[in-house]
Design an enzyme around this catalytic site. Structure first.
Site, short mmCIF file in Angstrom:
data_model
loop_
_atom_site.label_atom_id
_atom_site.label_comp_id
_atom_site.label_asym_id
_atom_site.label_seq_id
_atom_site.Cartn_x
_atom_site.Cartn_y
_atom_site.Cartn_z
CD GLU A 116 -69.58 -42.05 29.32
OE1 GLU A 116 -68.62 -41.91 30.09
OE2 GLU A 116 -69.50 -42.65 28.24
CG HIS A 139 -72.13 -37.40 26.61
ND1 HIS A 139 -71.20 -37.04 25.66
CD2 HIS A 139 -72.38 -38.73 26.40
CE1 HIS A 139 -70.89 -38.11 24.93
NE2 HIS A 139 -71.60 -39.14 25.35
CG HIS A 141 -73.58 -39.70 20.88
ND1 HIS A 141 -74.05 -40.99 21.00
CD2 HIS A 141 -72.77 -39.51 21.96
CE1 HIS A 141 -73.56 -41.56 22.09
NE2 HIS A 141 -72.78 -40.67 22.70
CD GLU A 169 -76.59 -14.03 17.55
OE1 GLU A 169 -77.09 -14.88 18.27
OE2 GLU A 169 -77.15 -12.97 17.21
CG HIS A 210 -68.09 -40.68 22.45
ND1 HIS A 210 -67.81 -41.73 23.30
CD2 HIS A 210 -69.37 -40.34 22.73
CE1 HIS A 210 -68.87 -42.01 24.04
NE2 HIS A 210 -69.84 -41.17 23.70
P1 13P Z 1 -75.33 -44.50 29.05
O1 13P Z 1 -76.50 -45.25 28.44
O2 13P Z 1 -74.62 -45.33 30.08
O3 13P Z 1 -75.76 -43.14 29.57
O4 13P Z 1 -74.24 -44.27 27.91
C1 13P Z 1 -74.55 -43.55 26.76
C2 13P Z 1 -73.39 -42.83 26.18
O5 13P Z 1 -73.58 -41.90 25.43
C3 13P Z 1 -72.02 -43.27 26.54
O6 13P Z 1 -71.08 -42.31 26.21
ZN ZN Z 2 -71.75 -41.06 24.49
#
Ligand code: 13P
Ligand code: ZN
Length: 271
Positions: A116, A139, A141, A169, A210
Site C-alpha cells: 500500500e 492503515h 483492519h 467525544e 477492507h
Molecule cells: P502489506 O502486507 O503489503 O502491508 O498489505 C497488508 C494490507 O493490509 C493490504 O491492504
Molecule cells: Zn489492508
C-alpha cells in the site's frame, strides 16, 4: 553513530504495531504504517549517504523527494515487529527522480515496503498540502469498524453521523468526519489516488469492506483517531440490533463542538 535499535522512532513503531496487533486490528500481515522522519534525527543513527539498494515505486512522489520514512514491510506481521524490527520495518528515502525509494535500513531479508506504499505516499502528499505538520499514515483492519461496513450504509454523512452519535467525544476527536471509499482493489495506484483525494478533506478514510486509513501529526495521534472510530463502531455493533431508547442529539453534538472549539463538518449534522 548510535544504535538504531534504541532510536525513539523505532521504539515507537514497535510499541504502536504491538498495540494494534493486540487490539486485533492487524491479523497476519494486515495493516501498514508510514511515518516521516527528520533527517537530523535519522543521521544520529545512520549514514544517510549509504543506500543499501533502490526500489522502484511505480508512481510519482515528486513532492516527497528527499523525505525519509520508516515503513512497515509488505507481507510482514505487526505481531513480529517488536521482536525483529530490522526485518519487518525499513527506512526509505524518496530519490531525486520521485519514483524510486532508497533503502537506508531494514527489510533485512530482501523484502520491501508495504504493497500500500502508493496509498501511503499519495496520502502524505495530500495531507501535507493541507497540514504541514502531518507525519503519519496508518492503515489497519479494526474488527468493529469492518463489521459495521456490512450492516451500515457506506455514505460519508450517514456513517460519520452514526459514529458521532456513539460516543460523546467522537465529534471532538474527528470533527472533520470520516471519508468513505467503496470496495476497491487494494495495493494499486488507483486506490492510492482515491484515498489521497479523500485525505485532502478527511484524516480518516474507510476502505469499504477492507479497513481504515488514518493520518496525523504523530503515531499516537493517528492511533487515537482510529481507536476512537473503532470504539464508536463497537458501541454501534453492540446496540444496532436492540431498540434505541436514548441518543445524543444533533443539538448536543453542536454544543460539544462549540464548547471544545472544533471546526466540524456542519453539513454532517441535521440542524
Ligand atoms: P502489506 O502486507 O503489503 O502491508 O498489505 C497488508 C494490507 O493490509 C493490504 O491492504
Ligand atoms: Zn489492508
Amino acid at each position: 553513530m548510535k544504535d538504531i535499535l534504541t532510536a525513539p522512532f523505532i521504539e515507537e513503531m514497535k510499541q504502536t504495531t504491538a498495540n494494534m496487533y493486540r487490539l486485533g486490528w492487524d491479523e497476519r500481515n494486515g495493516g501498514n504504517i508510514s511515518c516521516m522522519l527528520d533527517e537530523e534525527d535519522v543521521s544520529e543513527y545512520l549514514d544517510v549517504n549509504r543506500v543499501i539498494r533502490t526500489i522502484p515505486t511505480g508512481f510519482d512522489a515528486r513532492k516527497l523527494i528527499g523525505k525519509i520514512f520508516v515503513v512497515t514491510g509488505t507481507g510482514k506481521y505487526f505481531k513480529n515487529v517488536e521482536r525483529d524490527p530490522e526485518t519487518n520495518l525499513g527506512i526509505v528515502r524518496i530519490a531525486a527522480d520521485g519514483t524510486t525509494a532508497e533503502l537506508l535500513w531494514g527489510y533485512k531479508d530482501g523484502g520491501k515496503f508495504t504493497s500500500e506504499f502508493p496509498a501511503h505516499m499519495m496520502s502524505h502528499m495530500a495531507r501535507l498540502s493541507v497540514d504541514s505538520e502531518n507525519r503519519v499514515v496508518m492503515h489497519c483492519h479494526p474488527t468493529y469498524t469492518l463489521a459495521m461496513n456490512y450492516v451500515h450504509e457506506l455514505d460519508e454523512k450517514k456513517l460519520t453521523h452514526t459514529l458521532w452519535e456513539m460516543c460523546t467525544e467522537c465529534i471532538v476527536v474527528f470533527p472533520d468526519g470520516v471519508g468513505v471509499l467503496p470496495w476497491m482493489l487494494c495495493g494499486t495506484n488507483s486506490i492510492g489516488e482515491a484515498t489521497a483525494e479523500k485525505m485532502k478533506e478527511f484524516r480518516l478514510v474507510v476502505w469499504g469492506m477492507h479497513g481504515i486509513y488514518g493520518a496525523g501529526k504523530s503515531l499516537d495521534e493517528t492511533f487515537g483517531l482510529i481507536e476512537t472510530v473503532e470504539k464508536a463502531a463497537q458501541i454501534y455493533m453492540l446496540t444496532a440490533h436492540l431498540p434505541r431508547i436514548n441518543t445524543i442529539k444533533d443539538s448536543e453534538m453542536k454544543e460539544l463542538a462549540d464548547f471544545f472549539k472544533v471546526d466540524y463538518r456542519k453539513d454532517f449534522l441535521n440542524l
